[in-house]
Design a protein around this motif. Structure first.
Motif, short mmCIF file in Angstrom:
data_model
loop_
_atom_site.label_atom_id
_atom_site.label_comp_id
_atom_site.label_asym_id
_atom_site.label_seq_id
_atom_site.Cartn_x
_atom_site.Cartn_y
_atom_site.Cartn_z
N HIS A 1 0.51 12.78 7.24
CA HIS A 1 -0.16 11.69 7.94
C HIS A 1 -1.45 11.29 7.22
N GLN A 2 -2.21 12.28 6.75
CA GLN A 2 -3.45 11.98 6.04
C GLN A 2 -3.16 11.20 4.76
N LYS A 3 -2.08 11.54 4.07
CA LYS A 3 -1.70 10.84 2.84
C LYS A 3 -1.37 9.37 3.15
N VAL A 4 -0.62 9.15 4.23
CA VAL A 4 -0.24 7.79 4.62
C VAL A 4 -1.48 7.00 5.04
N TYR A 5 -2.32 7.58 5.89
CA TYR A 5 -3.54 6.88 6.32
C TYR A 5 -4.45 6.59 5.13
N GLY A 6 -4.50 7.50 4.17
CA GLY A 6 -5.30 7.27 2.97
C GLY A 6 -4.80 6.07 2.17
N VAL B 1 -3.31 3.43 3.32
CA VAL B 1 -3.50 2.16 4.03
C VAL B 1 -4.93 2.00 4.57
N GLN B 2 -5.83 2.83 4.12
CA GLN B 2 -7.21 2.85 4.62
C GLN B 2 -7.88 1.48 4.62
N CYS C 1 0.82 -1.21 0.00
CA CYS C 1 0.00 0.00 0.00
C CYS C 1 0.85 1.26 0.00
N LEU D 1 -6.94 -0.51 7.61
CA LEU D 1 -7.37 0.00 8.90
C LEU D 1 -8.83 -0.30 9.19
#
Length: 74
Positions: free
Chosen positions: A57-62, A64-65, A10, A68
């Motif tokens: 952080h938002q880019k990374v969480y996006g 790997v969404q 991801c 999660l």
């Protein structure tokens, strides 16, 4: 495919020049061999150029969404 490999796949979409994923699950309660619940990620990418920390952080969480979400991973 284990969770760490899925994370790597991801996060590769962010075209990292450096990507390090460290499984820190053994440092947390309820650990048993093979458990994958806590990771430390170090990622460097041109995509983050000019972004504030929260935007990175938002880019990374996006990226790997799907992992999660409840019952994430395949």
């Amino acid at each position: 495919m284990n969770l760490q490999q899925q994370l790597m796949e991801c996060l590769d979409t962010l075209n990292p020049s450096h990507l390090e994923i460290i499984n820190e699950s053994a440092n947390h309660g309820g650990y048993y061999p093979g458990k994958e619940s806590h990771f430390k990620v170090i990622i460097v990418s041109q995509i983050f150029q000019g972004m504030r920390a929260v935007q990175r952080h938002q880019k990374v969480y996006g990226a790997v969404q799907s992992l999660l979400a409840a019952g994430g991973g395949s």
